[in-house]
Design an enzyme around this catalytic site. Sequence first.
Site, short mmCIF file in Angstrom:
data_model
loop_
_atom_site.label_atom_id
_atom_site.label_comp_id
_atom_site.label_asym_id
_atom_site.label_seq_id
_atom_site.Cartn_x
_atom_site.Cartn_y
_atom_site.Cartn_z
N SER A 128 -1.35 3.27 -5.09
CA SER A 128 -1.02 2.24 -6.09
C SER A 128 -2.16 2.09 -7.10
O SER A 128 -1.92 1.94 -8.30
CB SER A 128 -0.67 0.91 -5.44
OG SER A 128 -1.72 0.42 -4.65
N GLY A 175 -2.88 5.18 2.81
CA GLY A 175 -4.27 4.72 2.79
C GLY A 175 -5.12 5.53 1.83
O GLY A 175 -6.34 5.58 1.98
N LEU A 176 -4.48 6.20 0.85
CA LEU A 176 -5.25 7.01 -0.11
C LEU A 176 -5.19 6.40 -1.51
O LEU A 176 -5.46 7.08 -2.50
CB LEU A 176 -4.71 8.46 -0.12
CG LEU A 176 -4.78 9.16 1.25
CD1 LEU A 176 -4.14 10.54 1.17
CD2 LEU A 176 -6.23 9.27 1.73
N TYR A 219 -3.16 -7.58 5.95
CA TYR A 219 -4.33 -7.48 5.07
C TYR A 219 -4.81 -8.85 4.60
O TYR A 219 -6.00 -9.20 4.72
CB TYR A 219 -3.97 -6.59 3.87
CG TYR A 219 -5.10 -6.28 2.93
CD1 TYR A 219 -5.89 -5.15 3.11
CD2 TYR A 219 -5.39 -7.11 1.85
CE1 TYR A 219 -6.92 -4.85 2.24
CE2 TYR A 219 -6.42 -6.82 0.98
CZ TYR A 219 -7.18 -5.69 1.17
OH TYR A 219 -8.21 -5.40 0.30
N HIS A 258 -12.65 -2.85 4.56
CA HIS A 258 -12.51 -4.31 4.68
C HIS A 258 -13.85 -5.01 4.44
O HIS A 258 -14.16 -6.01 5.08
CB HIS A 258 -11.90 -4.70 6.04
CG HIS A 258 -10.45 -4.29 6.13
ND1 HIS A 258 -9.45 -5.01 5.54
CD2 HIS A 258 -9.87 -3.22 6.71
CE1 HIS A 258 -8.29 -4.41 5.77
NE2 HIS A 258 -8.52 -3.31 6.46
N THR A 259 -14.63 -4.46 3.55
CA THR A 259 -15.87 -5.08 3.12
C THR A 259 -15.83 -5.43 1.63
O THR A 259 -16.53 -6.34 1.20
CB THR A 259 -17.07 -4.13 3.35
OG1 THR A 259 -16.72 -2.86 2.76
CG2 THR A 259 -17.36 -3.92 4.83
N ASP A 288 -10.76 0.71 -4.67
CA ASP A 288 -9.84 1.80 -4.99
C ASP A 288 -9.79 2.07 -6.49
O ASP A 288 -9.85 3.22 -6.94
CB ASP A 288 -8.44 1.48 -4.48
CG ASP A 288 -8.41 1.22 -2.98
OD1 ASP A 288 -9.43 1.48 -2.32
OD2 ASP A 288 -7.37 0.75 -2.49
N GLY A 305 1.67 4.99 0.78
CA GLY A 305 1.59 4.37 2.10
C GLY A 305 0.74 5.14 3.07
O GLY A 305 0.97 5.12 4.28
#
Length: 337
Positions: free
Chosen positions: A107, A103-104, A197, A17-18, A148, A101
């Site tokens: 998408s 967190g890796l 989010y 979240h940065t 990502d 779903g």
Amino acid sequence: MGLRAWAPGRVNLIGDHTDYMGGLVLPMAIGLGTEITGDRGGNWVMLGSDRFDGGAEIPIAGVPDPSAVEPPWARYVAAVVAEVRPSDGLVGMVHSTLPPGSGLASSAALEVAVATALGADRVNPVAAAQACQRAEERAVGVPCGIMDQLVSLAAVEGMVLRIDCDTLAIEHVPFPEDAEVVVVHSGQHRELTGSAYAQRRAECEAAERLIGRLRDATPADAERIDDPLLRRRARHVTTENERVDALASALAGGQLTYAGELLAASHASMRDDFEVSTPVLDELVSTVRGVPGVYGARVTGAGFGGCVVVLCRPKTRIHGPVVWRGRPAPGANLATT
Ligand code: GLA
């Protein structure tokens, strides 16, 4: 001529979240990812999936609004086609070893695999990552950062990436020889769409209007915010940015005990200040931390479920659903077959 395009998922060691606030992140690619096999040609991108029902059937000219495409997984394909604007189509199959779903960044791996198969410019991974980041927002409306997509494109084997999400400069930090990363699933499925989010991002932007760019602010600046919720959000981002540089130095210097302490501090910040952990994730982190050989553990990615990342001695036995273990994997690649 056939092709095979591969895009890895990622695990973020620290710096969550940065990215969407222009901050620092320290992710690495993992050995799970998404592969597309197929043939270029024609005027359509037509892909089947080994995981999801239905096919993606997208015309390369006049791509429809990606967010309205069916089935839902094809929205990512449509959005990447709209961004990359290929001159030739593609017929093939999507195979993925990434649990969605979790967190890796499943998408992002799909977006990068499609972009790579369609010939996106991999000499310039930043431009390709920006196209895929825009595609994510067009497809599902999530205002994600660039971490990502960029790590999937630019990862180097054996290296963690320190990305400055403002300048988009990438530094490769060698991962210590005597350590390993283990990714453990919490069992809680996370959906980025519709999660808090976007709300977290809006709160960070509200904090920024009070103290200036969070990227340049210090934890002391965050303490000046009167509103307790915005103060906590800003404290997370400003302290997390500092922890990214501290962890990069600790890994480069082989200070693994200190690295573990930084992971613990990051988890506490995600739990208390950013409020994106869950009781299940907290419990998993505290159990794993007690295992001999473990230096540290924390929730990774957006939070609200998904996975925990563990830094440990190689071959440390971790009980529970281990999704992947190893050292930093290479980034996306394209081969002709
Ligand atoms: C998701 C987003 C990233 C990043 C992380 C949290 O994975 O796609 O851009 O914001 O959450 O660090």
